[in-house]
Design an enzyme around this catalytic site. Structure first.
Site, mmCIF file in Angstrom:
data_model
loop_
_atom_site.group_PDB
_atom_site.id
_atom_site.type_symbol
_atom_site.label_atom_id
_atom_site.label_comp_id
_atom_site.label_asym_id
_atom_site.label_seq_id
_atom_site.Cartn_x
_atom_site.Cartn_y
_atom_site.Cartn_z
ATOM 1 C CG ASN A 117 -16.437 5.856 10.437
ATOM 2 O OD1 ASN A 117 -15.993 6.411 11.697
ATOM 3 N ND2 ASN A 117 -16.342 6.391 9.471
ATOM 4 C CG HIS A 153 -4.918 0.968 3.452
ATOM 5 N ND1 HIS A 153 -4.112 0.280 2.571
ATOM 6 C CD2 HIS A 153 -5.852 1.475 2.942
ATOM 7 C CE1 HIS A 153 -4.514 0.610 1.320
ATOM 8 N NE2 HIS A 153 -5.627 1.078 1.427
ATOM 9 C CG ASP A 208 -6.508 3.159 -1.504
ATOM 10 O OD1 ASP A 208 -5.581 2.662 -1.900
ATOM 11 O OD2 ASP A 208 -7.251 2.390 -0.424
ATOM 12 C CG ASP A 227 -18.683 -0.685 15.700
ATOM 13 O OD1 ASP A 227 -17.956 0.355 15.546
ATOM 14 O OD2 ASP A 227 -19.874 -0.489 15.892
ATOM 15 C CB CYS A 261 -0.915 0.175 1.024
ATOM 16 S SG CYS A 261 -0.134 0.059 2.853
#
Ligand code: NAG
Ligand code: NAG
Ligand code: NAG
Length: 620
Positions: A334, A271, A294, A336, A213
């Site tokens: 974001n 990342h 990206d 969980d 990356c």
């Protein structure tokens, strides 16, 4: 002329130009009839590319061609009318002109900053970047359409995002994440974008092996800066890759704290992507400015591996209705985390963490060698009081905590672990029952690459503790250098503790991921105050072996504008505690603040040691 597209401009004698039209003029005040200069002014929205032009002179109605030449036209962030206009000079210096920078890797608690050379002014790099547009599938399919679209940075950035990886096209870099790089370059060993881009061009546009990356992102940053689009490299720590679109990352542990490979979802310790600056009239007001792009091939977008441009503002506001790829980026920062302990196929403990993913988002600050914390641009930060509830696990600054109904376990890594020193940590166990308890403590350490499932356990410890009602015990533990050095290298350690009540078999889990700070190379510049263009200059690179065993390797020194290519030295086995100094000389070819960087790639362990020094080169 751009390909077969052309525009005809009569040459005038008026200096009045317009940002909307191609114009050509001869300055009437400066007219030199023997050798006239003709100025050409392009519209702010002119397409990026390599133009040809011809000059015709008419004499009594007869046309004569008198000159033919070429020029390269780029986006112009200095021009107010251009879609990539960025208002501050220091930002243009950094995001267009700066040919070196820092990439942030490691873990959120032990961030490593790696020097990187963007190389946009090195020989061959401009040509490779322009040719990237020429070999793109869009150009191959319909040249005129591609040239017409190249006035739009949204289009250009999407083409570049797809072309940096080699999936679907003749892109620049092939990705590899399985640890064997025998037929190419280990992604950790690149020191700059120039080598990647020139190798790609010289091979006739076959993909360069290998990227991960940060290499994809840093090479894309170079291409965008070259094309005149402001660009910066971003690191998201604990970046989620949610493969089943449920915004939840599942993690499974065995009853003795070994992390299992039960889920395709993953959290990369970090990342890296880029942001480019442009206006977004296509998606409505308020979305101008930084856009996420990206180039790492992860998921398809519009049928090909590319991602963005996604306005950072739209990610923060969860505007998943807007273009492009906002749900994917939203999940990266974001999602969980749900952690499960399984025993004989049954889940025996379950905890939730809403804070871990996207815990920190960094980029290099303008003009200085520091990070800038841009987490708040992507996320509305929740107040910390909402994180502890019921039996869920939560993370605080330096520890993880898990509570069952009657017992609590807490894992605390004291200071940042340093190569060559033992890793010290404490396990705090608490009995909240009104009766004495016997509890088993299982500790387990695994090495893992930054985006991989952990490999086998390399260290473990099991014991029993006796706890009186309401008693708290602190257990001190250490992992010795000899136990981790050969396994860990540049990787991350996943450390987990499972506490088991021997009577009820109730279990609680706490886990922690961390990296080991590696030693650094130091660089001293002789007469650092008087480094002058085109005059030989000396520097000394020093390495001290802080590992507990002898190491050997190859030292590489590079620097855009300072050294042509690279210089390599073999370093013979060096005993623990020993130091070695290497003198190098170089002749600066560019003035300004330039980065000299050194990298020692060790042959015994999977690790590279780095160092850099900024050199101020004066014009003489
Ligand atoms: C993970 O991915 C593999 C290959 O794509 C698939 O066969 C498998 O079912 C997936 N596993 C889960 C738990 O989704
Ligand atoms: C690039 O950034 C470094 C600091 O990281 C600074 O010293 C240097 O002057 C910058 N160069 C330009 C061209 O802005
Ligand atoms: C980074 O910024 C966020 C949001 O402003 C803040 O909550 C957090 O504490 C900062 N972290 C660090 C390490 O600076």
């Amino acid at each position: 002329m751009l390909g077969r597209l052309f525009v005809v401009m009569p040459v005038t004698f008026s200096k009045k130009v317009s940002p909307r039209h191609w114009m050509a003029y001869i300055d009437p005040e400066e007219l030199n009839p023997q050798n006239p200069s003709i100025f050409i002014s392009s519209p702010a929205s002119a397409a990026v590319g390599c133009y040809g032009f011809q000059l015709y002179v008419f004499k009594q109605g007869v046309k004569k061609t008198s000159a033919f030449s070429k020029f390269t036209l780029l986006c112009n962030p200095w021009c107010r009318e251009d879609a990539v206009y960025i208002p501050f000079e220091d930002q243009r210096e950094e995001y267009i002109q700066n040919d070196s920078g820092l990439l942030f890797v490691g873990t959120s608690k032990n961030i490593v900053s790696r020097p990187w050379s963007f190389d946009q002014f090195e020989p061959g790099v401009l040509e490779a970047c322009l040719n990237l547009l020429q070999v793109s599938p869009q150009h191959q399919k319909n040249r005129n359409m591609d040239y017409l679209n190249r006035n739009n940075p949204i289009y250009i950035s999407r083409v570049v995002s797809a072309m940096i990886n080699s999936k679907d096209d003749r892109g620049v870099l092939t990705g590899k994440w399985d640890g064997s790089f025998k037929d190419g370059v280990n992604p950790s060993l690149w020191t700059g974008s120039g080598d990647v881009l020139t190798q790609w061009a010289e091979s006739g546009y076959s993909p360069v092996k290998y990227g991960q990356c940060w290499v994809f992102a840093a090479v894309m940053c170079t291409v965008m800066r070259v094309l005149g689009i402001p660009c910066r490299v971003i690191t998201n720590f604990n970046s989620a890759h949610d493969t089943n679109d449920n915004l939840v990352i599942e993690e499974y542990y065995s009853e003795t704290g070994q992390k299992l490979k039960h889920s395709n979802d993953s959290i990369w310790n970090f990342h890296v992507w880029v942001e480019c600056w442009m206006s977004r009239r296509d998606v409505g007001p308020g979305m101008d400015g930084w856009q996420v792009l990206d180039p790492t091939p992860q998921e398809r977008s519009g049928g090909v591996f590319c991602c963005g441009p996604a306005p950072v503002k739209a990610v923060k506001d969860r505007r998943i209705d807007l273009f492009f790829d906002i749900p994917f980026v939203y999940a990266e920062v974001n999602a969980d985390v749900h952690a499960f302990v399984v025993s004989e196929g049954r889940v025996v403990s379950h905890s939730k963490d809403t804070e871990r993913v996207g815990s920190l988002i960094y980029t290099k600050a303008v003009g200085v060698h520091r990070h800038q914390n841009i987490t708040g641009d992507y996320k509305s930060i929740k107040s910390p009081s909402s994180t502890l509830s019921g039996s869920s696990a939560a993370m605080s600054e330096d520890s993880t905590l898990s509570r069952g109904s009657g017992m609590v376990v807490l894992l605390d890594l004291g200071k940042v672990p340093i190569a060559g020193e033992p890793v010290h940590f404490t396990v705090k166990v608490m009995n909240k029952h009104r009766v004495a308890k016997r509890m088993k403590v299982h500790l387990n350490a695994q090495a893992k690459e930054y985006n991989h499932s952990p490999s086998d356990t390399f260290w473990e410890s099991h014991g029993v503790v006796q706890l009186a009602p309401m008693e708290v015990k602190v257990i001190h533990q250490q992992i010795l250098p000899a136990e981790y050095e050969n396994v860990v290298g540049d990787d991350v350690i996943n450390l987990a503790v499972v506490l088991e009540d021997l009577a009820s078999h109730e279990r609680v889990l706490a886990s922690e991921e961390f990296n080991i700070a590696s030693p650094q190379l130091t660089i001293e510049i002789a007469n650092a105050d008087s480094v002058v263009l085109r005059k030989e200059q000396a520097a000394i690179v020093t390495f001290t072996n802080t590992f507990s065993h002898p190491v050997s390797g190859v030292l590489t020194v590079a620097g855009a504008g300072l050294i042509q290519g690279k210089v390599n030295f073999r370093m013979l086995p060096l005993r623990p505690g020993g130091s070695v100094m290497q003198r190098i000389t170089f002749i600066p070819t560019k003035w300004g603040t330039k980065m000299l960087q050194a990298r020692l790639s060790l042959s015994d362990i999977n690790s590279a040691i780095r160092g850099f020094k900024m050199v101020l080169v004066c014009r003489a």
